[in-house]
Design an enzyme around this catalytic site. Structure first.
Site, PDB file in Angstrom:
ATOM      1  N   SER A  45       0.857  -1.189   0.000  1.00 25.39           N
ATOM      2  CA  SER A  45       0.000   0.000   0.000  1.00 25.39           C
ATOM      3  C   SER A  45       0.890   1.234   0.000  1.00 25.39           C
ATOM      4  CB  SER A  45      -0.893   0.009   1.251  1.00 25.39           C
ATOM      5  OG  SER A  45      -1.534   1.261   1.410  1.00 25.39           O
ATOM      6  N   TYR A  50      -1.139  -0.421  10.262  1.00 28.52           N
ATOM      7  CA  TYR A  50      -1.277  -0.760   8.833  1.00 28.52           C
ATOM      8  C   TYR A  50      -0.062  -0.311   8.023  1.00 28.52           C
ATOM      9  CZ  TYR A  50      -3.374  -1.066   4.177  1.00 28.52           C
ATOM     10  OH  TYR A  50      -3.641  -1.371   2.854  1.00 28.52           O
TER      11      TYR A  50
END
Length: 293
Positions: A161, A188
């Site tokens: 990501s 994350y």
């Protein structure tokens, strides 16, 4: 001496031919995984998708099989721990004796306040976003190596990501965003940075065995993970995009197909940023008006 291209077939039909591909996509029933799986199926590949929910797998595989000309099978799998990863590998071996592409897409996130972020929010995210990539790739090593050559290597594609690239505070702030106002996805980004580093280590190890390993870092795409953001702060998310739009299936599938093509057979250890330039340009930090969507 004749020019190298004299004997080469540089046609699209040769360089971008997927009919001999056997592909496993984890997290393939929805979101980015479904986009990638569809790209392979519509170009003639044999695809296996894996995720936790059988109903979603059945729905997606049925839809993709109707599209063809490739095929889509599925395996119910939970990659939360090593046992689940090894079970997926065992189930894959029951369906095929070789893989040409492994797309490690399964992932999760967790949003909570900075001063009350639970330990489980670190453990779950790291287990799925990092550890599962290692165990699934290692567990399918023999299938990836089978038939792989220097000219026709197998491919491992990890999905990270842009959160693993950005260095800004992940707290969403008072206006909200991908997480609720005042919350942040603190585990994350670090997990995706770890995914990027693991990719480079895998690339170094596996290239001598004719397996390339690359990583894609998507920005904002429609998926279950971003559903909250689109519902609660859609215009805010789009305002950080220089193009005035978020990612589309064609963007993700196109890059996945390229990395899996003959045209990318000599590429490994690469980090592909797929966010429309919003991070590198600094555009994400500019408050814009209404979206163009």
């Amino acid at each position: 001496m004749a020019h190298a291209s004299t004997s080469a077939d540089l046609s699209i039909g040769n360089i971008f031919n997927y009919k001999n591909h056997v592909v496993l996509v984890t997290g393939g029933s929805t979101g980015l995984g479904e986009m990638a799986a569809q790209g392979f199926v519509q170009n003639g590949a044999k695809v296996i998708i894996a995720s936790r929910k059988k109903a979603e797998l059945e729905k997606t595989s049925s839809r993709l099989n109707k599209l063809g000309p490739g095929s889509c099978d599925y395996i119910v799998a939970d990659l939360k721990d090593k046992a689940g990863c090894l079970q997926l590998c065992a189930d894959v071996k029951k369906k095929t004796d070789r893989l040409t592409v492994l797309l490690n897409n399964s992932g999760s996130t967790w949003g909570a306040p900075y001063d009350d972020f639970p330990e489980s929010g670190w453990d779950k995210v790291y287990s799925l976003n990092v550890k599962s990539i290692f165990y699934v790739t290692a567990g399918l090593d023999a299938l990836l190596k089978k038939g792989a050559t220097a000219d026709h290597p197998s491919r491992v594609i990890n999905i990270a990501s842009m959160a693993g690239v950005q260095t800004t505070d992940v707290t969403s702030g008072a206006e909200g965003g991908l997480a609720a106002p005042g919350h942040g996805t603190f585990s994350y980004g670090p997990s995706k940075a770890a995914c990027i580093h693991l990719t480079k280590m895998q690339a170094s190890k596996l290239m001598p065995d004719h397996v390339t390993v690359n990583v894609i870092c998507p920005g904002v795409f429609p998926s279950r993970m971003t559903q909250y953001g689109f519902e609660e702060a859609g215009d805010l998310l789009v305002s950080g995009q220089p193009s005035g739009r978020v990612g589309k299936p064609e963007d993700l599938a196109g890059l996945v197909l390229f990395i899996s093509s003959l045209g990318a057979a000599h590429m490994t250890g690469n980090v592909f940023e797929l966010d429309g330039g919003s991070t590198q340009s600094g555009f994400r930090s500019i408050q814009k008006g209404k979206s163009k969507i």
